[in-house]
Structure formats: C-alpha cells, structure tokens
Design a protein around this motif. Structure first.
Motif, PDB file in Angstrom:
ATOM      1  N   ASP A   7       0.837  -1.114   0.023  1.00 54.44           N
ATOM      2  CA  ASP A   7       0.007  -0.017  -0.057  1.00 54.44           C
ATOM      3  C   ASP A   7       0.869   1.169  -0.096  1.00 54.44           C
ATOM      4  OD1 ASP A   7      -2.197  -1.499  -0.053  1.00 54.44           O
ATOM      5  OD2 ASP A   7      -2.455  -1.551   2.282  1.00 54.44           O
ATOM      6  N   GLU A   8       2.179   1.298   0.221  1.00 52.27           N
ATOM      7  CA  GLU A   8       3.141   2.082   0.219  1.00 52.27           C
ATOM      8  C   GLU A   8       2.871   2.885  -1.234  1.00 52.27           C
ATOM      9  OE1 GLU A   8       4.327   3.183   2.792  1.00 52.27           O
ATOM     10  OE2 GLU A   8       4.526   1.120   4.046  1.00 52.27           O
ATOM     11  N   SER A   9       2.734   4.337  -1.128  1.00 49.29           N
ATOM     12  CA  SER A   9       2.441   4.902  -2.533  1.00 49.29           C
ATOM     13  C   SER A   9       3.573   5.893  -2.679  1.00 49.29           C
ATOM     14  CB  SER A   9       1.264   5.586  -2.400  1.00 49.29           C
ATOM     15  OG  SER A   9       0.942   6.378  -1.536  1.00 49.29           O
ATOM     16  N   ALA A  10       4.471   6.053  -1.592  1.00 46.13           N
ATOM     17  CA  ALA A  10       5.408   7.338  -1.644  1.00 46.13           C
ATOM     18  C   ALA A  10       6.834   6.765  -1.665  1.00 46.13           C
ATOM     19  CB  ALA A  10       5.138   8.262  -0.806  1.00 46.13           C
ATOM     20  N   LEU A  11       7.206   5.648  -1.849  1.00 43.98           N
ATOM     21  CA  LEU A  11       8.722   5.163  -1.842  1.00 43.98           C
ATOM     22  C   LEU A  11       9.528   5.798  -3.121  1.00 43.98           C
ATOM     23  CD1 LEU A  11       7.794   1.197  -1.741  1.00 43.98           C
ATOM     24  CD2 LEU A  11       8.271   3.033   0.127  1.00 43.98           C
ATOM     25  N   PRO A  12      10.784   6.112  -2.560  1.00 45.36           N
ATOM     26  CA  PRO A  12      11.610   6.720  -3.529  1.00 45.36           C
ATOM     27  C   PRO A  12      11.702   5.715  -4.936  1.00 45.36           C
ATOM     28  CG  PRO A  12      12.539   6.536  -1.289  1.00 45.36           C
ATOM     29  CD  PRO A  12      11.332   5.695  -1.145  1.00 45.36           C
ATOM     30  N   THR A  13      12.048   6.422  -5.756  1.00 45.94           N
ATOM     31  CA  THR A  13      12.177   5.773  -7.150  1.00 45.94           C
ATOM     32  C   THR A  13      13.448   5.810  -7.801  1.00 45.94           C
ATOM     33  OG1 THR A  13      11.441   7.780  -8.204  1.00 45.94           O
ATOM     34  CG2 THR A  13       9.931   6.112  -7.953  1.00 45.94           C
ATOM     35  N   GLU A  14      14.337   6.479  -6.878  1.00 43.23           N
ATOM     36  CA  GLU A  14      15.865   6.782  -6.982  1.00 43.23           C
ATOM     37  C   GLU A  14      16.601   6.532  -6.012  1.00 43.23           C
ATOM     38  OE1 GLU A  14      16.933  10.408  -9.241  1.00 43.23           O
ATOM     39  OE2 GLU A  14      15.478   9.952 -11.046  1.00 43.23           O
ATOM     40  N   ALA A  71      14.554   5.159   1.818  1.00 47.58           N
ATOM     41  CA  ALA A  71      13.287   5.894   2.204  1.00 47.58           C
ATOM     42  C   ALA A  71      13.340   7.360   1.900  1.00 47.58           C
ATOM     43  CB  ALA A  71      13.006   5.822   3.852  1.00 47.58           C
ATOM     44  N   SER A  72      12.548   8.066   1.611  1.00 48.39           N
ATOM     45  CA  SER A  72      12.773   9.563   1.416  1.00 48.39           C
ATOM     46  C   SER A  72      12.985  10.311   2.737  1.00 48.39           C
ATOM     47  CB  SER A  72      11.438  10.245   0.945  1.00 48.39           C
ATOM     48  OG  SER A  72      11.288   9.700  -0.424  1.00 48.39           O
TER      49      SER A  72
END
Lengths: 385, 404
Positions: free
Chosen positions: B38-45, B402-403
């Motif tokens: 459900d995580e929707s804001a994980l780092p993509t870089e 993590a951001s």
C-alpha cells in the motif's frame, strides 16, 4: 566486629551461598530439560520454560551452559547455544563484560564439546580480541574443525608470505603442515594449488582416506528404479569367484582400481564390457552394480563412512546397512553423505550398491561414487594393509 | 469549529503516517503473498547512496527476503565453510542496528548451489512470533525479543528430505499453523506446524520431486476461510490450513520455482504460461478463466494488481497483461537475470536483477523505465516495502531506502 555484625555477615553469606546453589540447581534442571528435547517436537513445551531460565542466568554461569552442550543431541544443542547467545548479548548490551579467563579455559579444554568451545571462542574475541594471537597457534590439531580452521588459515597465510619472499622450502614446509591439518575442502584446495605451484606432490587419496581398490559386479536390472530395494545375490553373501544372473546374462566380480586423483570410482568405466550402450553418447541406463572393498583396521573403532554420488546408493559395513539414499541426479558434492559405522579389528568388508535410473539428460551421464573412511572431523583413515 | 477543522487537517497526515508506520510485511511476498504494497510514496531513485537511510553488513549470505514487524526488521543468513551456521537477526528499522542476533547450528543437509545459501527461505511472522526456516529443514520460532519459543529440526524426523542444490520454499503463517513445504527427491511432505508449540498438526505426503516454490495463502472472507495453495510439479492443490485436507486440485505442469499468486478469489498460476483461475469458496472448485502461453516466465513469481498482472519473462523482460483476459499489453526490456519477485507499490514496480540493479518501472498504459539503481551484486531476495520504506538485500548487505 560485633556479634551482631558477625551474625549478620554469616547470615548474608549463607543466603548468598544458598541462592547460588539454588541458581545452580535451577540451571542444572533447566539444562536437563533442554537436553531432553527430541524428534517431532518432543519436549518443546517444557524447553520453552527452561530456555527462559537458562537465558536469564548471570554471565558467570555461561561456562556451565556451554558444558551442557557436551553430548547434547543436535536439537538440544540449538536450545542451549541460543541461551548462551542471549546471556552474553544481554550482558554486553548492559555494559558488562564476559568472564574472559573462564571462557579461555573453556576454549582450550579439548574435553568439552568442539562446537561449544568455538562458541566460547567467538564470544571471547568480542571482549578480548588479543586472545586470537594466544589461542590460535595452539589449535592446529584441535578436535574442533572450526577452531582448527583458524590455525590452518594462519599457516596458509604464512606459507603465502614465504612464497612471495621466494623462500620455497620454508613455504613448502608450512604448507605441508597446513595440508596435514586441514579438513575443510576450500582450505585443502588452496593448499594443494600452492604446493603444486611449488612443484610438490600431494596425495589426496591418503589424506582423505579415499578407497580406490574395489571389486565390482553388474549390471543388474533397475527398471522403474525397482532395483534399489531388490535384493540381488551380492547382498546376501560375498563370493569373489561366484557368477550371478545379471541384467543381460552371467556376471562376475572384476577387480578395479580407480586412478582418479580424487578417488572417483566410475562404474561405467569399470563395467564397460558388460554394459549395453544406448547410443554413442549414452551409456546404459536402468542398471544396478555393486562394489566391494576390504578395509583393515588395527583396532575396533567408530568411523565415518562418507560418500558422494549422483546415483542412488546403499552402503554396508560387514553386512550392516549403514547408509542409503534413494535419490538420483540431485547434485553431488564431496562428503555428500555421512554415516557412522563400527569397524572391527582386522578385516572389514565395505560394500556399495549403486543404482542408475532411466534419465538421459546430459547431466545424468554418470554412474560413479567416491567413498572414504574418516574420523568424526574428516581426518582420513587408510586401510592398514 | 474552525479549531476542530484545523485539528482534523493536522491529525489526518499524522494518521496516514501512523498507518504507514504500522504496515508490516510479514512473510515471503508480503503478508498476503501478493507482492503488493500500500506504500505509495517510496523513493524511485536510490543509486549512489541517494535515499539510502542505512546499509548494514550481514553475518552471512542468503536469498531470503527480510520481513518487517512494527519497528523491527527480521532477516536470516547462513555462513561458514559448511554453511551450517544459521543466523536470525532483529534490526532496528530506524537505524539498522542489531537488536538481537541468534545463531543456530544446522541439523540437516547444508549442501547447496553456490549461488544460493542455506538461508534461501524467507522467514515469516504472525506479528508476535518469528518463524525462521532454512534449507537444512531447521525451523525455529522466536518471539520479537529473541526468546526461543520452540525449535524443530525436521531433518531429524525425515533424514532423506534433502535437495543437494538447496531447498528454498518459504514458510507460510496462516491461522494457527506454520506451513512448510519440503518437496524433494527424498521423502517429500507438507506439514502444518502448530505455531504455539512447534508440534506437527498435520502432514501430507507429496511426490518425490524437487520443488522450490512456496506455499501461498488464498485469503477467504474470514480467516477460517483461508486456503493454502501448494504447487507440485503436476498440479496446484488447495488445502484447509488447519487440517491439511485437500479442497481442490488443478492439474497442469507447474513451474517448479515461481510461486502462485492471488488477488481476491483469483489465482494466477505460473506454469508453461500463466493460468488464471477463479476459486469458488462455496464448493472449493476452481475454474480456468484464461491461459496465456506468452506469459511464460522465469523464476520470479507473477504479481497481480488492479486490472493488471506482471510477469518477468526471460531474458529479463517485464510483461504486463490484462488481468481479465491475459492479453499482453506491454513489455519493458530490462537486463540481467531476475530471480526476485517484483514489488508493486503505488504506480511503480521494483524489479531486482541478480547483478544488483533495481529497475523502477512506472505502471501506466505503457511501462516506462524510470530509473536503474545499482545496490550491490548478488540480489536474489525480493524487494519489500513497509513503514514508508523499501528494503533491499544484496549478497552481503541489507539496505533501507526511504525519502529523508
């Protein structure tokens, strides 16, 4: 000192001693419970409670916990060792230290369980890294393979330095010492390569106790893998001059000596004349063969029979089935199978039954085994004759 | 009123954060084995240390994925020249420090393919207990604080149960049992182990063939309706978790490494292609909805999400298909060998290659490779997400992304 003070001191001393004895008794009881666990989860529920007791003891009691590993079955050993970890970990986290002297004495006591000693050693190094320099040089012939490994590694390192310094004789001497002591395959491989680079011969067959002289007979039928459980005449009695009905006709015992440096006994090669090839590339499938070797011992002792093969295998010592694996082509590594066996003074007959199934993939073109006699830590034992 | 509204707006993000922080990842491919988060804001870089919150060396190797329970990350490893040292660690999710570390001595067979390790199997948890299973068929139960609750050396019960390239099936916690699948060329079985005391509740024999896939839960309307899905080489079967009783059987030649996945009552079975099955809980029947040979994949498991299903095909092609029909919608060509199962979180898929690259692919009408992040070689563990973070494992290390 007043009478009151003396009485109080004596009372306190009594209480402390009594508490110590009680704690000791509690730990002994807990260890008994942990050591009583068995297959199918037997004893687990009582062990859960006992583990909590064991894991709560003062760190000064850890040598007692470690001593509890002697003779413990493999399941119990894990209950006890995790309690040791828990006590030591808690102690260090709380700013305490470990009883270094007691731990070092335990490490050097070869009467104790080899893995318990290694466990003590690893915890000791966390609080006394200098212990390595004191202890490791004493471990070259240690009954703990894990402790011995460090001593062998030290010699390999010294040998490599001597090689780099072009001190060939010194390097060969150090590496030969390391070879004699080494029991781990990766270390043995490293040493063999270094010695060969120095032009020195190594005899792995003797070092490992590999059996290379055999009498072989076959093929018998293994259609549908039924041969594994079928009792063919060689299993009932050994007669070197006998002939039996095999898969294609009469078969007789043939002498075979493996010239392979790693003692691999290739039954496709040994029985080539009696087998019927499927094609130029494929040797016969669905076959059973037997191999027998006489092993002489100066005394009765318990040894390990270690074997490896891609084929299904049964092994007997003096007519007693000691090991069996009805598994085909699932991988093969050195010392793949290990079984205890008692050999008697004088001559002992080791017999292998090897089964090849119907598979024809490229990796199944093997009908071979490797077998050695060794002690519990893998030191090769050669036949006395 | 104004104050109340302000309180709500202040409280809402906190509630979302709290919800995210509480999102555990309890077993292989997630709590429901779906590989979806459900995580929707994980780092993509996260290449070159960017967004890497921490990175810790592990005491051994292991293809096993970590799991997350609350503020703790649990991970297993194996070490030693005989691979017989088994490690179970609890790390702080906050900073990666070791909270506790227990070691076990393998009681069973430890020979393995050099690519793998005896810690092939991902541990599992019910949120209170952690169940660590190894290729040596050792199964240990610890509480979250590292207290040993029970231990089973299944090799002592079934000595011929072994596989000389290693066993890899991960345990599954469902209801009151831990399901372990030990299928190999020796004695094969699946067992339901009572999670409270480690005793065998049920045990069913299986074919003597090597299988590396894992048992999977098909969630029912209530926990008592949950079904355990098992691969054999020639069939998918559904079982009652509490008794092991077979509820249904679907025969086909099944993939031996990739595991089945589910979404609702739908089952996506990797075989020589992908089979989509509809499970009917009323009579425990399954019906084939579609079969798509073009979705024949490699060793990673399929992932179903929304209206899509993902499959990593050889050589390293991420394929996306319509979940209703199996019709392939798009491919994104990646690189390397992919053993790990992709993680789907938000609008992205995270796909890890053995060579150490984690590809982030946007899941839209077309797939779009957003970034390629090198995290270190030897990635066999599937990426996981919990508590607003991504956890990745290479051959020797565990990373939290993590951001900041």
């Amino acid at each position: 000192m007043s009478t009151w003070t003396r009485s109080t001191s004596m009372g306190l001393l009594f209480i402390v001693l009594a508490m110590g004895r009680a704690a000791g008794a509690d730990l002994a009881d807990a260890l008994d419970t942990l050591r009583a666990v068995g297959p199918e989860g037997a004893g687990n529920e009582a062990a859960t409670v006992a583990w909590q007791q064991a894991a709560q003891v003062d760190v000064s009691r850890v040598p007692q916990l470690l001593a509890g590993l002697k003779g413990a079955n493999p399941l119990a050993a894990n209950w006890i060792r995790t309690a040791v970890d828990a006590v030591c970990e808690r102690t260090l986290r709380n700013g305490g230290t470990l009883p270094k002297q007691a731990f070092e004495q335990f490490v050097l006591n070869t009467d104790q369980d080899p893995r318990a000693r290694r466990l003590a050693y690893e915890w000791l190094l966390k609080v006394d890294p200098a212990a390595e320099g004191r202890i490791v040089p004493q471990l070259l012939d240690d009954p703990s393979v894990e402790l011995r490994r460090d001593a062998v590694a030290r010699l390999i390192e010294q040998g490599e330095k001597a090689v780099a310094a072009k001190q060939t004789d010194e390097a060969a001497k150090l590496l030969q010492q390391a070879f004699d002591a080494a029991r781990d395959r990766d270390q043995i491989g490293t040493i063999v390569k270094l010695l060969k680079d120095l032009g020195r011969e190594v005899d792995l067959v003797t070092h490992d106790g590999l059996i290379v002289d055999w009498q072989v007979i076959g093929p018998f039928d293994n259609t549908d893998e039924a041969g594994f459980n079928k009792v063919y005449p060689p299993e009932t009695a050994f007669d070197a001059s006998a002939e039996y009905q095999g898969k294609h006709g009469k078969v007789a015992w043939l002498k075979y000596r493996s010239e392979d440096p790693a003692g691999k006994v290739d039954l496709y090669k040994a029985l080539e004349e009696t087998l019927t090839r499927i094609s130029e590339k494929l040797q016969e499938r669905d076959v059973v063969a037997y191999a027998v070797s006489d092993f002489h011992s100066p005394s009765e002792k318990t040894v390990q029979i270690r074997s490896s093969t891609m084929n299904a295998i049964k092994t007997w010592v003096n007519g007693v089935l000691v090991d069996e694996h009805n598994v085909y082509h699932a991988g093969s590594q050195f010392d793949q199978y290990q079984a205890d066996a008692v050999i008697r003074r004088g001559s002992n007959r080791i017999m292998v039954k090897l089964c090849q199934n119907a598979q024809t993939q490229s990796w199944t073109e093997t009908f071979a085994f490797q077998l050695r006699v060794c002690d519990a830590i893998g030191s090769g034992i050669v036949s006395a004759e | 009123m104004k104050t109340d509204t302000r309180r709500i707006w202040i409280a809402l993000p906190l509630a979302v954060v709290a919800l995210c922080a509480g999102a555990d990842w309890l077993q292989f491919r997630g709590t429901d084995n779906t590989s979806c988060s459900d995580e929707s804001a994980l780092p993509t870089e996260f290449a070159d240390g960017k967004n890497v919150a921490w990175k810790v060396d592990l005491p051994g190797r292991g293809p096993s994925s970590p799991i997350v329970v609350g503020d703790r990350v649990f991970v297993t490893a194996s070490s030693g020249p005989r691979e017989d040292r088994l490690h179970v660690l609890a790390l702080s999710a906050a900073d990666g420090t070791t909270i506790w570390h227990r070691q076990l001595w393998a009681t069973g067979h430890t020979q393995i393919n050099p690519m793998g390790s005896v810690a092939n199997n991902t541990p599992a948890s019910d949120g209170q207990l952690v169940f660590a299973f190894f290729s040596s068929n050792d199964l240990a139960c610890f509480d979250l604080d590292g207290n040993l609750k029970w231990f089973r050396g299944l090799a002592s019960d079934y000595p011929s149960t072994r596989n000389d390239v290693g066993m890899a099936s991960s345990p599954l916690v469902v209801g009151e049992v831990v399901v372990v699948q030990c299928e190999n060329q020796g004695e094969s079985f699946v067992a339901g182990i009572d999670k409270r005391n480690g005793l065998t509740r049920w045990r069913i024999p299986r074919d003597r063939d090597a299988i590396w896939s894992s048992p999977t839960v098909l969630r029912g309307k209530t926990p008592k309706d949950d079904v355990v899905l098992l691969h054999g080489r020639s069939a998918l079967t559904g079982h009652d978790p509490q008794t092991g009783k077979e509820l249904f059987r679907y025969e086909t030649s099944v993939h031996t490494v990739a595991s089945v996945t589910t979404r609702g009552d739908r089952i996506y079975l990797p075989a020589n292609g992908l089979h989509a099955l509809q499970y009917n809980p009323a009579d425990h029947s399954v019906q084939l909805l579609w079969y798509e040979q073009k979705l024949r994949g490699g060793n990673s498991s399929p992932v179903a999400f929304g209206h899509r299903v993902l499959r990593v095909r050889n050589p390293a092609i991420l394929s996306c298909a319509d979940v209703e029909t199996g019709r392939k919608l798009w491919d994104v060509r990646l690189e390397g060998a992919v053993w790990a199962t992709p993680l789907v979180a938000g609008e992205f898929a995270y796909v890890a290659s053995y060579e150490g690259k984690v590809f982030v692919v946007r899941l839209g009408e077309k797939g779009e490779l957003v970034s390629t992040n090198f995290i270190g070689k030897g990635v066999l563990a599937s990426p996981i997400a919990a508590g607003g973070a991504l956890y990745l494992r290479n051959d020797t290390q565990l990373l939290k992304v993590a951001s900041h």
